[in-house]
Design an enzyme around this catalytic site. Structure first.
Site, PDB file in Angstrom:
ATOM      1  N   ASP A 133      -1.169   7.727  -1.970  1.00  0.00           N
ATOM      2  CA  ASP A 133      -1.171   8.806  -2.960  1.00  0.00           C
ATOM      3  C   ASP A 133      -1.489  10.149  -2.324  1.00  0.00           C
ATOM      4  OD1 ASP A 133      -0.846   6.783  -4.846  1.00  0.00           O
ATOM      5  OD2 ASP A 133      -3.006   6.607  -5.202  1.00  0.00           O
ATOM      6  N   TYR A 176      -6.967  -1.238   3.682  1.00  0.00           N
ATOM      7  CA  TYR A 176      -7.497   0.077   3.336  1.00  0.00           C
ATOM      8  C   TYR A 176      -9.005   0.074   3.528  1.00  0.00           C
ATOM      9  CZ  TYR A 176      -3.117   1.476   1.020  1.00  0.00           C
ATOM     10  OH  TYR A 176      -1.820   1.806   0.743  1.00  0.00           O
TER      11      TYR A 176
END
Length: 308
Positions: free
Chosen positions: A60, A124
């Site tokens: 994002d 992540y």
């Protein structure tokens, strides 16, 4: 054609100034995506074919990456041989100029290889700094690279309970944000690993005071839109005593994105994509694995939840 080659590249970026990893539609003005700048750099190599990058992981706006990946085809003019991998890395980094994007590795891969669909897992890491009353108190090396909280400590034991609840295969509908892909994405995902461990400021050895850091690590084959940020926000809320583990369990079981408390998701700037793993591509026997974010010494061993 003998001089047409498909490359898999690994690249890193600081996501602050970019509108996510993938290409921004031409009608949308303002920030560009990382893909836009990568394709511009590839285009400067003057390929015969149209440039089209397939990115493995669509981070994002504001999210960073130490190792994202993508593939593309490149055919040189006048029957010139394909670029070697090292020359390609150097040339693309040269053409990226001052952008906060850098190619770290390149590999020749078969023409049917797909960076997104061949990826076996993605990892992540979310970085959290504690005891920060204002973000200006952070060292510049961590500016916009972590989530700074006023809390001087978190209840890590209850966060471990939250992690054990989320690891494994679940319908994560409650942990995905609404976007245009919502009707087409299977909400059932498998979290292979969720870990919580102590971290450090990037300048911890030189800064004038010690800042407590924690890192939350998530590994799965794929994730839903904003899933990691929502899971992180919920786990931190549990650690702050704002959300109980039974309440978190209820949110998960409701399987509804509207069940997730508004405003709880962690901000984008603390999140790093650190690793995209592939099996052997079958060409040159490259073992395409990234090492991920470096770990400091003298650390507390992490508590890791692994799906067996």
């Amino acid at each position: 054609m003998h001089n047409r080659a498909r490359y898999l590249i690994f690249f890193q970026y600081i996501g602050t100034k970019y509108r996510g990893a993938v290409k921004v539609p031409p009608h949308q003005l303002g920030k560009k995506g990382v893909q836009d700048h990568l394709e511009d750099a590839i285009q400067r190599l003057r390929p015969v074919n149209p440039v089209s990058l397939s990115v493995s992981s669509r981070t994002d706006t504001g999210v960073h990456a130490l190792s994202n990946s993508a593939h593309f085809d490149l055919q040189r003019k006048n029957d010139k041989l394909p670029f070697t991998e090292d020359v390609l890395v150097q040339a693309l980094n040269f053409h990226l100029g001052t952008e906060q994007i850098r190619i770290t590795r390149a590999h020749r891969v078969p023409h049917d290889f797909h960076a997104r669909f061949r990826a076996q897992s993605r990892t992540y890491v979310y970085r959290i700094a504690l005891g920060i009353s204002h973000h200006s108190l952070l060292p510049l090396t961590d500016w916009d690279l972590c989530w700074s909280l006023r809390n001087t400590e978190l209840n890590v034991d209850t966060m471990h309970e939250a992690a054990s609840l989320l690891v494994g295969t679940h319908d994560f509908s409650s942990f995905r944000a609404v976007n245009s892909d919502l009707p087409f994405k299977n909400p059932v995902k498998t979290m292979d690993v969720i870990s919580i461990q102590q971290g450090n400021s990037f300048a911890y050895a030189h800064f004038h005071r010690e800042i407590p850091f924690w890192e939350l690590t998530f590994t799965s084959k794929s994730f839903l839109y904003k899933q990691v940020r929502r899971m992180t926000g919920a786990m931190v809320a549990v650690g702050q005593g704002l959300l109980s583990v039974p309440q978190l369990k209820k949110i998960l079981e409701m399987r509804d994105s509207l069940a997730y408390p508004q405003g709880m998701a962690a901000p984008a700037h603390g999140l790093f994509l650190t690793r995209v793993d592939y099996r052997d591509t079958g060409e040159n026997k490259n073992q395409l694995q990234q090492e991920g974010v470096g770990r400091g010494v003298n650390r507390q061993l992490p508590v890791v939840y692994i799906l067996c």
